[in-house]
Design an enzyme around this catalytic site. Structure first.
Site, PDB file in Angstrom:
ATOM      1  N   LYS A 149     -10.517  -0.873  10.379  1.00 25.82           N
ATOM      2  CA  LYS A 149     -10.580  -2.260   9.442  1.00 25.82           C
ATOM      3  C   LYS A 149     -11.494  -3.254  10.618  1.00 25.82           C
ATOM      4  O   LYS A 149     -11.272  -4.160   9.443  1.00 25.82           O
ATOM      5  CB  LYS A 149      -9.016  -1.823   8.858  1.00 25.82           C
ATOM      6  N   HIS A 201       0.631  -1.393   0.044  1.00 23.41           N
ATOM      7  CA  HIS A 201      -0.100   0.042  -0.035  1.00 23.41           C
ATOM      8  C   HIS A 201       1.175   1.054  -0.192  1.00 23.41           C
ATOM      9  O   HIS A 201       1.806   1.295   0.089  1.00 23.41           O
ATOM     10  CB  HIS A 201      -0.746   0.024   1.311  1.00 23.41           C
ATOM     11  N   GLN A 218      -4.451  -5.273   6.314  1.00 22.71           N
ATOM     12  CA  GLN A 218      -5.240  -6.361   6.092  1.00 22.71           C
ATOM     13  C   GLN A 218      -5.267  -7.938   6.349  1.00 22.71           C
ATOM     14  O   GLN A 218      -6.251  -8.639   6.418  1.00 22.71           O
ATOM     15  CB  GLN A 218      -5.384  -6.284   4.670  1.00 22.71           C
ATOM     16  N   CYS A 233      -4.825   2.135  -3.843  1.00 24.81           N
ATOM     17  CA  CYS A 233      -2.985   2.802  -3.315  1.00 24.81           C
ATOM     18  C   CYS A 233      -2.214   1.810  -3.432  1.00 24.81           C
ATOM     19  O   CYS A 233      -1.411   1.653  -2.245  1.00 24.81           O
ATOM     20  CB  CYS A 233      -3.933   3.286  -1.701  1.00 24.81           C
TER      21      CYS A 233
END
Ligand code: PLP
Length: 408
Positions: free
Chosen positions: A225, A122, A202, A367
């Site tokens: 997230k 990212h 993530q 991104c």
């Protein structure tokens, strides 16, 4: 028992409609929806004990401080850090990565020293190091990815030189969902005495991440997230590293004693928490982590894996679909994210038309422009799943794509 309809009741926003259609929210890698318990916790704090933390002798300040420090302990438990002093609150993954890039480069890197990242990062794990490259003349080296989107970890050894000072890699690609072999990367780096920063933005929301088991030196993740509020995140750092890193920002909270001649700093984690912290955000984050812990991270992982597998199987039947970093059979190395293109349809067109059907997916470069360059594409369509998504929603996605394909 993983009762999906009961779980969905905890997220009232999921039952809203968009353009008169039921919302199908598949943009969870960008941000997740919040369960009522998170909203209640934050509202409760504002309503009952709102006061600035750490510096008040009065009752409310002490209550707010207790909640804030209890949240730190909740995070410690969640990632299995050795001590709560290893948990620094930040604004999110981006700030955590900037903090390490800035303080590590200042403390331990000279011109010509090297940082190794990967081609799948990212931007937030590229640009902070590039800023340091411009300011201090440090050098970025890149672990390549293969055509299947996997990091070519075998190349790491040959990238390492005596000037390599740190490795900073993503745990799970936000574009492809590929799970990188960070344990192996950490072993290789540590064999050369090199610390490793892991971008867990993530991974932490999707499966159990144990910092002691991984043996990473730093781990970053974002509250929003993982079903928590926006504007709060975490930097985990091994105590020995946090002790040695210079401060990132200066101000209140992070000092021990200030005079015009000399200022001394607090011990970590406060050394890295200048200014009033988002103490309501930390309380909300703790509520979110308690929520997912009560559901069980292993149950969440099993649910999302099954859903991803099902989605891949169903999507395969769409004519002209092309996946990036995943395909049926690669699920074991793959998390709750699917990136694809369909024929010559521009991802933006596909995303816009799906939106008209109430289906929220992400389109674009996510991104990660260097990764797009690697595949020679401007962007993809990305569907990303969370603990509350259902097979019916996957069916609606597949049906929606079929409709768009038919239009083209
Ligand atoms: N790293 C990865 C892998 C991400 O997916 C993201 C956000 O999408 C970030 C870093 C940045 O997270 P934030 O914007 O919450 O700081």
């Amino acid at each position: 028992m993983y009762n999906i309809s009961q779980i969905r009741e905890d997220f009232p926003i999921l039952s809203r409609t968009v353009y008169g259609k039921p919302l199908v929210y598949l943009d969870n890698a960008a941000t997740t929806q919040k369960p009522l318990c998170v909203l209640d916790a934050m509202r409760g704090e504002y309503l009952s004990v709102n006061a600035n933390v750490h510096r008040g002798v009065h009752w409310m300040s002490q209550q707010a401080t207790d909640l804030h420090e209890a949240a730190r302990e909740t995070v410690r438990r969640f990632v299995n850090a050795k001590s709560a002093a290893e948990v620094v609150f930040t604004r999110g993954t981006t700030e955590s990565l900037n903090l390490v890039a800035s303080s590590f480069a200042e403390g331990f890197m000279r011109e010509g020293d090297e940082v190794i990242v990967s081609a799948a990062e990212h931007h937030s794990n590229i640009v902070p190091w590039q800023l340091q490259a411009q300011r201090r003349g440090i050098v970025l080296k890149v672990i390549p990815v293969d055509d299947g989107g996997m990091l070519q970890t075998g190349r790491l050894e040959s990238l390492i030189t005596p000037r390599t000072k740190i490795v900073s890699v993503g745990h799970v690609s936000n574009v492809m969902g590929t799970i990188n072999p960070v344990r192996e990367i950490i072993s290789i780096a540590h064999a050369h005495g090199i610390p490793v920063m892991v971008d867990g933005a993530q991974s932490v929301p999707h499966f159990r991440v144990d910092v002691q088991e991984l043996d990473c030196d730093f781990l970053a993740f974002s509250g929003h997230k993982v079903y928590g509020p926006t504007g709060i995140g975490v930097l985990y750092g091994k105590e020995e590293w946090l002790d040695r890193l210079p401060p990132y920002q200066g101000g209140g909270e992070m000092i021990e004693r200030v005079s015009f001649e000399k200022t001394t700093f607090e011990r970590p984690p406060l050394k890295f928490e200048a200014g009033t912290p988002d103490y309501v955000g930390t309380h909300g984050l703790a509520a979110a982590l308690d929520y997912v812990s009560a559901l069980g991270m292993d149950n969440i992982e099993a649910h999302e894996q099954a859903l991803t597998r099902y989605a891949l199987e169903q999507l395969c039947s769409v004519p002209g679909i092309r996946f990036f970093g995943c395909s049926p059979g690669t699920e074991a190395r793959h998390d709750a994210v699917i990136s694809f293109l369909v024929g010559n349809i521009h991802p933006m067109d596909l995303g816009t038309l799906l939106d008209q059907l109430g289906i929220a997916v992400r389109t674009g470069h996510h991104c990660a422009q260097p990764l797009m360059d690697r595949f020679g594409i401007p962007g993809t369509v990305r569907a990303s799943f969370a603990l509350y998504n259902t097979k019916e929603e996957v069916d609606m996605l597949v049906e929606g794509i079929r409709r768009v394909v038919a239009m083209f």
